[in-house]
Scaffold this motif. Sequence first.
Motif, PDB file in Angstrom:
ATOM      1  N   GLU A 115      41.144   3.523 -10.102  1.00 22.10           N
ATOM      2  CA  GLU A 115      39.869   2.893 -10.404  1.00 22.10           C
ATOM      3  C   GLU A 115      39.416   3.222 -11.819  1.00 22.10           C
ATOM      4  O   GLU A 115      40.111   3.909 -12.568  1.00 22.10           O
ATOM      5  CB  GLU A 115      38.831   3.328  -9.364  1.00 22.10           C
ATOM      6  CG  GLU A 115      39.107   2.805  -7.957  1.00 22.10           C
ATOM      7  CD  GLU A 115      38.817   1.326  -7.803  1.00 22.10           C
ATOM      8  OE1 GLU A 115      37.912   0.815  -8.482  1.00 22.10           O
ATOM      9  OE2 GLU A 115      39.506   0.665  -7.006  1.00 22.10           O
ATOM     10  N   GLN A 116      38.219   2.773 -12.166  1.00 21.24           N
ATOM     11  CA  GLN A 116      37.703   2.927 -13.523  1.00 21.24           C
ATOM     12  C   GLN A 116      37.247   4.349 -13.828  1.00 21.24           C
ATOM     13  O   GLN A 116      37.116   4.707 -15.000  1.00 21.24           O
ATOM     14  CB  GLN A 116      36.533   1.970 -13.736  1.00 21.24           C
ATOM     15  CG  GLN A 116      36.887   0.498 -13.576  1.00 21.24           C
ATOM     16  CD  GLN A 116      37.935   0.051 -14.566  1.00 21.24           C
ATOM     17  OE1 GLN A 116      39.099  -0.109 -14.217  1.00 21.24           O
ATOM     18  NE2 GLN A 116      37.535  -0.121 -15.810  1.00 21.24           N
ATOM     19  N   VAL A 117      36.967   5.118 -12.786  1.00 22.48           N
ATOM     20  CA  VAL A 117      36.516   6.496 -12.998  1.00 22.48           C
ATOM     21  C   VAL A 117      37.407   7.434 -12.190  1.00 22.48           C
ATOM     22  O   VAL A 117      38.070   7.031 -11.234  1.00 22.48           O
ATOM     23  CB  VAL A 117      35.041   6.687 -12.585  1.00 22.48           C
ATOM     24  CG1 VAL A 117      34.133   5.775 -13.394  1.00 22.48           C
ATOM     25  CG2 VAL A 117      34.848   6.427 -11.104  1.00 22.48           C
ATOM     26  N   ILE A 118      37.407   8.677 -12.566  1.00 20.89           N
ATOM     27  CA  ILE A 118      38.238   9.669 -11.894  1.00 20.89           C
ATOM     28  C   ILE A 118      37.639   9.993 -10.527  1.00 20.89           C
ATOM     29  O   ILE A 118      36.462  10.357 -10.426  1.00 20.89           O
ATOM     30  CB  ILE A 118      38.346  10.950 -12.743  1.00 20.89           C
ATOM     31  CG1 ILE A 118      39.037  10.636 -14.078  1.00 20.89           C
ATOM     32  CG2 ILE A 118      39.123  12.028 -11.993  1.00 20.89           C
ATOM     33  CD1 ILE A 118      38.977  11.775 -15.080  1.00 20.89           C
ATOM     34  N   GLU A 119      38.448   9.811  -9.485  1.00 25.29           N
ATOM     35  CA  GLU A 119      38.025  10.135  -8.119  1.00 25.29           C
ATOM     36  C   GLU A 119      36.641   9.561  -7.821  1.00 25.29           C
ATOM     37  O   GLU A 119      35.730  10.249  -7.349  1.00 25.29           O
ATOM     38  CB  GLU A 119      38.048  11.656  -7.892  1.00 25.29           C
ATOM     39  CG  GLU A 119      39.452  12.242  -8.003  1.00 25.29           C
ATOM     40  CD  GLU A 119      39.510  13.729  -7.669  1.00 25.29           C
ATOM     41  OE1 GLU A 119      38.436  14.376  -7.630  1.00 25.29           O
ATOM     42  OE2 GLU A 119      40.623  14.234  -7.435  1.00 25.29           O
ATOM     43  N   GLY A 120      36.514   8.264  -8.040  1.00 23.54           N
ATOM     44  CA  GLY A 120      35.228   7.616  -7.878  1.00 23.54           C
ATOM     45  C   GLY A 120      34.662   7.716  -6.481  1.00 23.54           C
ATOM     46  O   GLY A 120      33.435   7.684  -6.298  1.00 23.54           O
TER      47      GLY A 120
END
Length: 339
Positions: A115-120
């Motif tokens: 996804e766009q963020v780490i561990e969203g």
Amino acid sequence: MKNLGFLSFGHWSPDRGSQVRTAADVLLQSIELAVEAEKIGLDGAYFRVHHFARQLGSPFPLLAAVGARTSKIEIGTGVIDMRYENPFYMVEDAGAADLIAGGRLQLGISRGSPEQVIEGWRYFGYAPNEGEDDAQMARTKAEIFLQLLDGEGFAQPNPRPMFPNPPGLLRLEPHSEGLRDRIWWGAASDATAIWAAEQGMNLQSSTLKTDETGEPFHIQQAKQIRAFREAWKSAGHDRAPRVSVSRSIFALMTPEDRMYFGSGGKDEDQIGVIDQTRSIFGRSYADTPDRLIEQLREDEAIAEADTLLLAVPNMLGVAYNVHVLDSILRHVAPALGWR
């Protein structure tokens, strides 16, 4: 190939040239595209789900709205990332959307992609149990989701309820009969495809797969499908499974088509590394209808699947995407066995 649908990633961007500039645009245009796709005779409208991105992120309001505006077309996802989901709440949302659609929901779920963020999913309040990774967390949630969809009561009723209860333990409501058989798993590896078969889920295999043999993508994907079907047979399920693959396919019919896609598709598979795993990406297709037919007849995975999902360039707007779909529907799909 028995069924033909579209798959939209639901991008939106205020950049110059985009016909989908806001989140409201992508939601409303997604509904309109499904309505128009039904009119031209397409079998399915499927939507990708991503979080923390300028893409479709909350599938159930969209699925319910599409269900209310259409009457025949299948409505699905490809896929919902289970790492972000509460399976109990999801059962209620899915049941409501399916009832609004009259039993046309085809829910694709999976472990998801980076996804766009780490561990969203941690921002959503979720974390793997001790000894689990995020992939196992997704599979555990999927198993809970499937069990809840069976509709068996499990919750102890209040002895002094506000409203009368039916006898026995209570289940989540609304319950939509038959939805359990319309859950798909997006599998990137042969092992997860086999696991999906054991769980009684249909199979979604996309344009990305773990590179397990070094063979061309469509051959590896066809082998994955055959392994899934063999595992399904061994599990002894009492219904036939469904299998979908997705492809980017564009028939060059007009000057606009040639402007956008005239340089052709990606003629070869691509190799990349995702989450420290070597992955293989399928090629895309862009050519005249007669040449497309020749090329697609060589695709073993399309031949193995019963459903083909066409990835659409949604930011080019509804009218152009209807043209893209109609061109395939009229000039390519019949030669591949559709209808």
